[in-house]
Design an enzyme around this catalytic site. Structure first.
Site, PDB file in Angstrom:
ATOM      1  N   ALA A  59      37.552  31.813  47.505  1.00  0.00           N
ATOM      2  CA  ALA A  59      37.564  31.772  48.968  1.00  0.00           C
ATOM      3  C   ALA A  59      38.446  32.881  49.527  1.00  0.00           C
ATOM      4  O   ALA A  59      39.419  33.304  48.898  1.00  0.00           O
ATOM      5  CB  ALA A  59      38.068  30.414  49.441  1.00  0.00           C
TER       6      ALA A  59
ATOM      7  N   GLU B 139      33.037  28.337  40.636  1.00  0.00           N
ATOM      8  CA  GLU B 139      32.209  27.222  41.095  1.00  0.00           C
ATOM      9  C   GLU B 139      30.783  27.694  41.377  1.00  0.00           C
ATOM     10  O   GLU B 139      29.813  26.983  41.089  1.00  0.00           O
ATOM     11  CB  GLU B 139      32.827  26.592  42.341  1.00  0.00           C
ATOM     12  CG  GLU B 139      34.093  25.804  42.035  1.00  0.00           C
ATOM     13  CD  GLU B 139      34.753  25.221  43.269  1.00  0.00           C
ATOM     14  OE1 GLU B 139      34.951  24.000  43.320  1.00  0.00           O
ATOM     15  OE2 GLU B 139      35.075  26.006  44.186  1.00  0.00           O
TER      16      GLU B 139
ATOM     17  N   GLU C 147      42.873  26.554  41.710  1.00  0.00           N
ATOM     18  CA  GLU C 147      43.261  25.996  43.009  1.00  0.00           C
ATOM     19  C   GLU C 147      44.581  25.225  42.988  1.00  0.00           C
ATOM     20  O   GLU C 147      45.297  25.193  43.992  1.00  0.00           O
ATOM     21  CB  GLU C 147      42.140  25.078  43.542  1.00  0.00           C
ATOM     22  CG  GLU C 147      40.923  25.821  44.068  1.00  0.00           C
ATOM     23  CD  GLU C 147      39.913  26.175  42.995  1.00  0.00           C
ATOM     24  OE1 GLU C 147      38.811  26.608  43.346  1.00  0.00           O
ATOM     25  OE2 GLU C 147      40.242  26.029  41.790  1.00  0.00           O
TER      26      GLU C 147
ATOM     27  N   GLY D  18      36.355  29.453  43.823  1.00  0.00           N
ATOM     28  CA  GLY D  18      34.981  29.334  44.307  1.00  0.00           C
ATOM     29  C   GLY D  18      34.012  30.263  43.611  1.00  0.00           C
ATOM     30  O   GLY D  18      32.813  29.982  43.545  1.00  0.00           O
TER      31      GLY D  18
END
Length: 252
Positions: free
Chosen positions: A54, A102, A122, A99
């Site tokens: 992110a 992910e 994270e 992310g």
């Protein structure tokens, strides 16, 4: 039949911001109903980077309510990718963190260069993976090891990622920096000759079957198999086998 979606936000290491998620969602939505699409490859066009996760600079400027909305959008977009009806391959030629990993986990197959770096980091920021990481990582490498990687925020290279089952193939990086993409392309070409309808329902059967018990899974397989029986592709496949020639599938 091979579609390549390339991330190219070079100044921000392909970090996921509102605009990039919007573009990704629009691209994926266009692919859902396109019967000409047979395989989708996700790659980066930025050397040494797949996706840094992110965009924390953008997030720092958001109100807390905006952050929740942004994470929901990221989760929804990555779910849309996971639900594409055709095979998807992540070509990881560089760093895939948070992310970014992910996103790769949402693909059916992951290929990485040995020098690539991957991790769900994270917890270093006092948050947890919010776009599917806590669910897809344990389903990929097992619960205990997934917990270890998330709890430690550890980053692994391509060789270790292959040893723990995070990726399917590891390749030595080349001078062009696109070794994983080239391997992904070779894989996609292996998929092309197969029956398009069969490929779609095979993915559906596997994905749905993995979430239920074996008896229910076998019922799902039976229902999916039934979808291939009346197709023109099946008739063409049997005819090509009988005539000892390559089939000419039309996705019907």
């Amino acid at each position: 039949g091979i579609v390549v979606l390339g991330l190219n936000r070079s100044h921000a290491k392909n970090a996921l911001n509102k605009n990039l998620l919007k573009m990704m969602s629009k691209a994926v939505d266009a692919l859902k109903s396109d019967k000409k699409v047979r395989t989708v490859i996700f790659r980066s066009e930025v050397p040494g980077i797949f996706c840094a996760g992110a965009d924390l600079k953008e997030r720092a400027k958001m109100h807390s309510s905006e952050v929740s909305s942004f994470v929901s959008k990221a989760r929804a977009t990555i779910n849309e990718m996971a639900n594409l009806p055709v095979p998807t391959i992540a070509a990881i030629d560089g760093t895939a963190l948070g992310g970014g990993l992910e996103l790769a986990l949402a693909c059916d197959i992951r290929v990485a260069a040995s020098s690539a770096k991957m991790g769900l980091v994270e917890t270093k920021l006092a948050i947890i993976p919010g776009a599917g990481g806590t669910q897809r990582l344990p389903r990929t490498i097992g619960v205990s090891l997934a917990k270890e990687l998330i709890f430690s925020a550890r980053i692994v290279d391509g060789v270790e990622a292959k040893s723990i089952g995070l990726i399917s193939h590891v390749v030595e990086q080349n001078e062009a920096g696109d070794a994983a993409y080239r391997r992904a392309l070779a894989l996609a070409k292996e998929f092309l000759p197969q029956g398009p309808v069969a490929m779609r329902v095979a993915k559906l059967a596997i994905n749905q079957g993995m979430e239920v018990d074996l008896v229910t899974g076998l019922a799902i397989e039976e229902a999916c198999y039934a979808q291939t029986i009346p197709t023109k592709d099946r008739i063409e496949g049997l005819l090509a086998f009988k005539e000892k020639r390559p089939p000419r599938y039309k996705g019907e």
